[in-house]
Each structure stands twice: as C-alpha cells, then as structure tokens.
Design a protein around this motif. Structure first.
Motif, PDB file in Angstrom:
ATOM      1  N   ILE A   6      -1.246  56.790   6.534  1.00 14.89           N
ATOM      2  CA  ILE A   6      -1.367  57.761   7.638  1.00 14.89           C
ATOM      3  C   ILE A   6      -2.653  57.556   8.439  1.00 14.89           C
ATOM      4  CG2 ILE A   6      -2.346  59.526   6.064  1.00 14.89           C
ATOM      5  CD1 ILE A   6      -0.133  60.524   8.935  1.00 14.89           C
ATOM      6  N   GLN A   7      -3.674  56.970   7.802  1.00 14.35           N
ATOM      7  CA  GLN A   7      -4.969  56.838   8.486  1.00 14.35           C
ATOM      8  C   GLN A   7      -5.147  55.505   9.216  1.00 14.35           C
ATOM      9  OE1 GLN A   7      -6.838  58.509   4.674  1.00 14.35           O
ATOM     10  NE2 GLN A   7      -8.369  58.986   6.212  1.00 14.35           N
ATOM     11  N   THR A   8      -4.170  54.599   9.035  1.00 10.04           N
ATOM     12  CA  THR A   8      -4.329  53.289   9.676  1.00 10.04           C
ATOM     13  C   THR A   8      -3.122  52.844  10.506  1.00 10.04           C
ATOM     14  OG1 THR A   8      -3.538  52.266   7.632  1.00 10.04           O
ATOM     15  CG2 THR A   8      -5.919  52.276   7.980  1.00 10.04           C
TER      16      THR A   8
ATOM     17  N   PHE B 292       1.970  58.782  -2.017  1.00  8.27           N
ATOM     18  CA  PHE B 292       1.728  59.984  -1.203  1.00  8.27           C
ATOM     19  C   PHE B 292       0.233  60.190  -0.989  1.00  8.27           C
ATOM     20  CE2 PHE B 292       1.170  64.505  -0.457  1.00  8.27           C
ATOM     21  CZ  PHE B 292       2.254  64.863   0.318  1.00  8.27           C
ATOM     22  N   HIS B 293      -0.188  60.016   0.254  1.00 11.13           N
ATOM     23  CA  HIS B 293      -1.603  60.224   0.574  1.00 11.13           C
ATOM     24  C   HIS B 293      -1.690  61.361   1.610  1.00 11.13           C
ATOM     25  CE1 HIS B 293      -5.790  58.338   0.759  1.00 11.13           C
ATOM     26  NE2 HIS B 293      -5.838  59.305   1.663  1.00 11.13           N
ATOM     27  N   PHE B 294      -1.512  62.561   1.179  1.00 10.26           N
ATOM     28  CA  PHE B 294      -1.594  63.781   2.008  1.00 10.26           C
ATOM     29  C   PHE B 294      -0.450  63.927   3.020  1.00 10.26           C
ATOM     30  CE2 PHE B 294      -6.607  63.785   2.112  1.00 10.26           C
ATOM     31  CZ  PHE B 294      -6.632  63.804   0.730  1.00 10.26           C
ATOM     32  N   ASP B 295       0.375  62.869   3.220  1.00 13.70           N
ATOM     33  CA  ASP B 295       1.243  62.818   4.408  1.00 13.70           C
ATOM     34  C   ASP B 295       2.629  63.407   4.158  1.00 13.70           C
ATOM     35  OD1 ASP B 295       1.524  60.674   2.676  1.00 13.70           O
ATOM     36  OD2 ASP B 295       1.822  59.164   4.237  1.00 13.70           O
TER      37      ASP B 295
ATOM     38  N   ILE C 124     -10.025  57.178  -9.704  1.00 10.91           N
ATOM     39  CA  ILE C 124     -10.908  58.329  -9.487  1.00 10.91           C
ATOM     40  C   ILE C 124     -11.578  58.171  -8.124  1.00 10.91           C
ATOM     41  CG2 ILE C 124     -13.029  59.499 -10.276  1.00 10.91           C
ATOM     42  CD1 ILE C 124     -10.689  59.952 -12.218  1.00 10.91           C
ATOM     43  N   ASN C 125     -11.429  59.207  -7.281  1.00 11.12           N
ATOM     44  CA  ASN C 125     -12.163  59.222  -6.014  1.00 11.12           C
ATOM     45  C   ASN C 125     -13.394  60.096  -6.198  1.00 11.12           C
ATOM     46  OD1 ASN C 125      -9.989  57.834  -5.079  1.00 11.12           O
ATOM     47  ND2 ASN C 125      -9.325  59.370  -3.592  1.00 11.12           N
ATOM     48  N   TYR C 126     -14.520  59.557  -5.781  1.00 10.41           N
ATOM     49  CA  TYR C 126     -15.744  60.359  -5.927  1.00 10.41           C
ATOM     50  C   TYR C 126     -16.625  60.193  -4.691  1.00 10.41           C
ATOM     51  CZ  TYR C 126     -20.299  62.027  -7.157  1.00 10.41           C
ATOM     52  OH  TYR C 126     -21.492  62.713  -7.107  1.00 10.41           O
TER      53      TYR C 126
ATOM     54  N   GLY D  85     -11.063  54.747  -7.075  1.00 15.70           N
ATOM     55  CA  GLY D  85     -10.056  54.608  -6.015  1.00 15.70           C
ATOM     56  C   GLY D  85     -10.689  54.727  -4.649  1.00 15.70           C
ATOM     57  N   GLU D  86     -11.744  55.519  -4.568  1.00 10.71           N
ATOM     58  CA  GLU D  86     -12.488  55.677  -3.314  1.00 10.71           C
ATOM     59  C   GLU D  86     -13.895  56.121  -3.623  1.00 10.71           C
ATOM     60  OE1 GLU D  86     -10.891  58.497  -0.476  1.00 10.71           O
ATOM     61  OE2 GLU D  86      -8.855  57.765  -0.834  1.00 10.71           O
ATOM     62  N   CYS D  87     -14.835  55.577  -2.889  1.00  9.66           N
ATOM     63  CA  CYS D  87     -16.217  56.042  -2.901  1.00  9.66           C
ATOM     64  C   CYS D  87     -16.820  55.437  -1.642  1.00  9.66           C
ATOM     65  CB  CYS D  87     -16.930  55.511  -4.162  1.00  9.66           C
ATOM     66  SG  CYS D  87     -18.627  56.060  -4.337  1.00  9.66           S
TER      67      CYS D  87
ATOM     68  N   SER E 249      -9.373  60.032  10.404  1.00 12.63           N
ATOM     69  CA  SER E 249      -9.419  61.021   9.330  1.00 12.63           C
ATOM     70  C   SER E 249      -8.882  62.358   9.815  1.00 12.63           C
ATOM     71  CB  SER E 249     -10.861  61.165   8.855  1.00 12.63           C
ATOM     72  OG  SER E 249     -10.919  62.208   7.926  1.00 12.63           O
ATOM     73  N   PHE E 250      -8.409  63.123   8.859  1.00  8.42           N
ATOM     74  CA  PHE E 250      -7.791  64.413   9.117  1.00  8.42           C
ATOM     75  C   PHE E 250      -8.785  65.331   9.814  1.00  8.42           C
ATOM     76  CE2 PHE E 250      -7.001  62.204   5.224  1.00  8.42           C
ATOM     77  CZ  PHE E 250      -5.700  61.805   5.424  1.00  8.42           C
ATOM     78  N   ARG E 251      -8.502  65.763  10.982  1.00  7.07           N
ATOM     79  CA  ARG E 251      -9.363  66.602  11.823  1.00  7.07           C
ATOM     80  C   ARG E 251     -10.621  65.881  12.305  1.00  7.07           C
ATOM     81  NH1 ARG E 251      -8.699  72.782   9.910  1.00  7.07           N
ATOM     82  NH2 ARG E 251     -10.145  73.087  11.605  1.00  7.07           N
TER      83      ARG E 251
HETATM   84  C1  BG6 Z   1     -10.743  61.296   0.617  1.00  9.94           C
HETATM   85  C2  BG6 Z   1      -9.392  60.908   1.149  1.00  9.94           C
HETATM   86  O1  BG6 Z   1     -10.713  62.645   0.333  1.00  9.94           O
HETATM   87  O2  BG6 Z   1     -11.848  61.188   1.435  1.00  9.94           O
HETATM   88  C3  BG6 Z   1      -9.435  60.004   2.364  1.00  9.94           C
HETATM   89  O3  BG6 Z   1      -8.565  60.366   0.162  1.00  9.94           O
HETATM   90  C4  BG6 Z   1     -10.547  60.473   3.304  1.00  9.94           C
HETATM   91  O4  BG6 Z   1      -8.177  60.029   2.950  1.00  9.94           O
HETATM   92  C5  BG6 Z   1     -11.868  60.312   2.556  1.00  9.94           C
HETATM   93  O5  BG6 Z   1     -10.554  59.830   4.532  1.00  9.94           O
HETATM   94  C6  BG6 Z   1     -13.119  60.650   3.362  1.00  9.94           C
HETATM   95  O6  BG6 Z   1     -13.089  61.958   3.842  1.00  9.94           O
HETATM   96  P1  BG6 Z   1     -13.140  62.287   5.380  1.00  9.94           P
HETATM   97  O7  BG6 Z   1     -12.649  63.692   5.493  1.00  9.94           O
HETATM   98  O8  BG6 Z   1     -14.568  62.162   5.796  1.00  9.94           O
HETATM   99  O9  BG6 Z   1     -12.252  61.307   6.060  1.00  9.94           O
END
Ligand code: BG6
Length: 454
Positions: free
Chosen positions: A17-19, A117-120, A293-295, A358-360, A416-418
C-alpha cells in the motif's frame, strides 16, 4: 564496523500500500482510498495513496539498485485489494505481477519476505465490519490459501499480519483510521477476529503444506514497555499495557497462549469478546515458525485518573522522560536498549523462537537540507540510529537470542498513512516530481555492513 555472521539477513522493508499506488492492474479501494476520498486534508500536503513510489512501474530498477547495495532480503506485502479487486474474483494481471516481482527478487539474490496484510483492509471488508465479520475472515482465508499455493515455491517466509493491532487501535480506539470510532468493546471484538483470522490462516498453512520449505510467522510491533516511574500505579499500568498491547496478544498470536491476567482484566469490565469454544481451540493450536518484530520507540506507561473508565486501559497513558533522546521529526523517543530487552524476552519467555527485525528506522523531515554538493543526502543521523540499534541486536545474539535478521524501514522512501511523504525513511530517495531514485549515504554504509559479515 559491526560484524554479523554470513547467514544473518540484512535487508529492508516496504509494503504494497505504501509503494504500489494504484499501479498497473485493477485494484479495489482500501480504507486509505476511502479515507482520502472523504478527508483529503488529513494527509500531509494532501498527498494520497494513488501514486506513492510507483513501484509497479519501477520495481525492476528498484530491485536492481537494492542488489547493488547487496541487500539480502526485502520485506513487503501482497495487496489483497489488488489480487481480489471486488473481494470475490481473482485478477490474473495482478497474479502475474506478483510472479514477476518475486522472480525479479530471486534474480537479484534478494530473499522475499511476504506479508498478507499490511494495514490495507479492502473498503468492502471494512464496510462489512472488518475482523468482526465472518465473511471477511473467510475471504481472507481464501486469499491466504491462494497465496500459499500460488507463490509458495518462490517464498520461504510468509507472515500473516504486519502490526496487527495498529489499525485496530487507530480505527476503533482513536481517530487515525477508518472507521473512526472510539469504542473498546468494538476494538476488542476486532482484535479477537484478527486473532481468529491469523489462527485459521496458520491452520490452513499447516494442513495444506503446499511447499515444505515455506515458513509462517507474524510481524508484530513491540514498543517495549517500561513503567514510567517506580510507583506501584505506573508499574501496574505497564503490566496492563503489556497484557493488552504487547506480550498479551503476542503470546496468543505466536504460541496460542491466552494470558489469565488479560482475561481477568477484561472480565472486570465485562469486556470479553463474543467467542465460541471451537474458535478458542483453533486459537490455542497456533504456533508460528518465526516472529518479525518491528521496533521504533519504547512505551513508558504511566497511570492516569479517569472518571469513567470503560476498561483498564483507560487508566494507562504514555509519558516521555524529560531527558529522553528524541527523533524530533516524528516525536518518538530513541532508545536502542529496548532491542536487547526484546531479544532477551523472546529468548526467555518465548522459548527462544527464531525472530528478525521486520522494521526499524528513522523518519526525518526535509532531508533536502542534508544534501551535499553532489546532490546526495548525507543522512549520518540514520547511520548513527541504525548502528546503535544493530549494536543491541549483536549484543543480544551474543546472549543466545535467536535473531536471524534485520530489516531497515525503509528500502526506499515510502508513502505513509496520513503523514504521506513528510518523514522520509528510505535508503533510497524518491523524487516525487519525476520518481527519480538516488542512494542516500546510509545505503553505502549499509552495503559495507552487509559485506562485512563473515
Ligand atoms: C510501522 C509500519 O508502524 O511504521 C509502517 O509498519 C510505517 O507501515 C512505519 O510506515 C513508520 O511509521 P510512519 O507513520 O512514520 O510511516
């Protein structure tokens, strides 16, 4: 420079959804297109989800660039709304696109980590009630089953959800996402439905066992929780936050273990969701193969008075210490030590399950200010951020935690969302005027880190 073992994956993450934007195949609306149609002004500079980083036109060259910096792996997602634009019928062009995309990853020696599923949430599914609707859950299972059978030969790491509670908290306990309600009872029912959907998908993955080498996991955002102070109230608030948002749901999703403390807390306010015994049996059978793990930042839980609490979470708030190191662009505390605490908790309380980051990452506004005379963004702040977080990963691996990879958010600047493109996270810069790409300094540093493995 930090040294990881040769088999430690060092990659990056993005999401569909973000790309992808509207892309090149038919796509049904998700809650974000819905939101954009109704409340365009909520998005930074009015930029919606229509174009984003135009990945479907650019993925071949983007993947090529990522292979130039030797990325081992890329974490992204399939789009449910693209594969089933009307929720019922599969779109063959979309099926082909994801095959081409996965082939291109493999050609570039990039391991794809694919999330369902990534929020979408598709708009039709949201209108039917989201995860509280049986129809939605059954459609999600059909979609998941299709993905496993169709793409399992090309994908070793599947995950069901990315940060599964995030859109529920945003949509049912706040004003961040569709459907903009604030009702704990509905939020808990959504969370229950999501847990059930996850459990049923894991069950079908095991039963069908299409491709023996594929593994199933979930990506969970663990904003590791500390009490804000040593007061008994703050300690109890941290325990509640952990039970509702962190360890409580993670234990259920990872190992099917339902915490009595959480159940008792829900009972105090008659907040147990509607459930059946047979559903609970399915949920209790869950055992994932690995965790993502997303941190980004820690949560420091504090007690707050509330005249009319609807559930125990109404007495919990978050505070940031006055001396915290901050990412001022995002308003998030920077606290790498939490990764060590997470790694130890996974070792000691989750039977040392294999896991990866998974994300940082670090989102920064106006990165143009850091451009050098050759036009490259010198994002030393990002290098410093990543280095400090990776140090903690290394430290916890040395303590025996079973961490097998790290994915920086993000491979390339994403929508990014919003916030749209307010905070940029990418190793690769995207020029929104012409969709041109360019490495940032951090990309070259990351390449060295990858090459330094032995
Ligand atoms: C994570 C999400 O919460 O943080 C990503 O999985 C998101 O989709 C990322 O883009 C960074 O947060 P933001 O709100 O700054 O884009």
């Amino acid at each position: 420079m930090l040294k990881f073992s040769k088999d430690f994956q060092i990659g990056a993450a993005i999401s569909a959804i973000q790309t992808e934007g509207a892309g090149l195949t038919k796509k049904g609306d998700t809650i974000f297109e819905m939101q954009y149609k109704k409340k365009k002004a909520e998005f930074f500079e009015g930029i919606g989800p229509n174009i984003t980083s135009d990945f479907m036109r650019n993925y071949k060259t983007d993947l090529k660039m990522l292979s130039e910096i030797k990325l081992t792996s890329l974490r992204t997602s399939f789009s449910w709304a693209r594969l089933y634009p009307d929720g019922k019928n599969l779109d063959n062009e979309a099926v082909k696109y994801y095959h081409n995309y996965l082939d291109e990853c493999i050609k570039n020696n990039i391991i794809p980590h694919m999330c369902l599923f990534h929020f979408d949430m598709p708009a039709w599914a949201s209108e039917l009630g989201g995860w509280s609707s049986e129809v939605v859950i059954e459609s999600f299972i059909k979609y998941a089953d299709f993905i496993f059978s169709e793409y399992g030969a090309k994908v070793k790491y599947f995950t069901t959800f990315n940060e599964p509670l995030n859109p529920i908290v945003g949509g049912f306990l706040g004003d961040g996402f569709e459907p903009y309600v604030n009702d704990p009872r509905l939020a808990i029912q959504q969370a229950y439905g999501m847990i059930l959907a996850h459990a049923k998908v894991v069950e079908i993955f095991r039963e069908k066992n299409y491709h023996k080498d594929s593994k199933i996991g979930i990506v969970f955002d663990w904003n590791y929780t500390y009490p804000f102070s040593e007061s008994e109230n703050d300690k109890y608030s941290a325990k509640i936050f952990d039970a509702y948002i962190n360890k409580g749901p993670l234990k259920i999703l990872a190992q099917g273990v339902i915490d009595d403390f959480l159940v008792d807390s829900l009972k105090k306010y008659q907040m147990l969701p509607k459930y059946t015994k047979s559903e609970i049996e399915i949920i209790k059978k869950v055992k994932v193969d690995f965790l993502g793990i997303n941190y980004y930042f820690p949560k420091r839980a504090a007690y707050v008075e509330c005249n009319n609490p609807r559930f125990e979470m109404d007495n919990v708030t978050q505070k940031i210490p006055a001396d915290a190191i901050m990412n001022v662009h995002r308003g998030w505390e920077i606290y790498p030590q939490a990764l060590y605490d997470i790694g130890l908790a996974l070792k000691n309380e989750f039977q040392n399950i294999p896991w990866y980051i998974g994300e940082c990452g670090m989102g920064v506004q106006n990165e143009d200010l850091y451009r050098d005379k050759n036009g490259m963004i010198n994002d030393d702040y990002r290098i410093d951020f990543l280095e400090k977080h990776l140090e903690q990963i290394k430290r916890v691996i040395d303590m025996g935690s079973n961490c097998f990879g790290f994915h920086v958010w993000a491979a390339i600047d994403c929508w990014s969302f919003r916030n749209a493109y307010k905070n940029r996270y990418g190793l690769i810069e995207v020029n929104l005027k012409n969709q041109e790409r360019r490495f940032k300094k951090s990309a070259y540093w990351y390449k060295k880190l990858i090459e330094n493995r032995s």
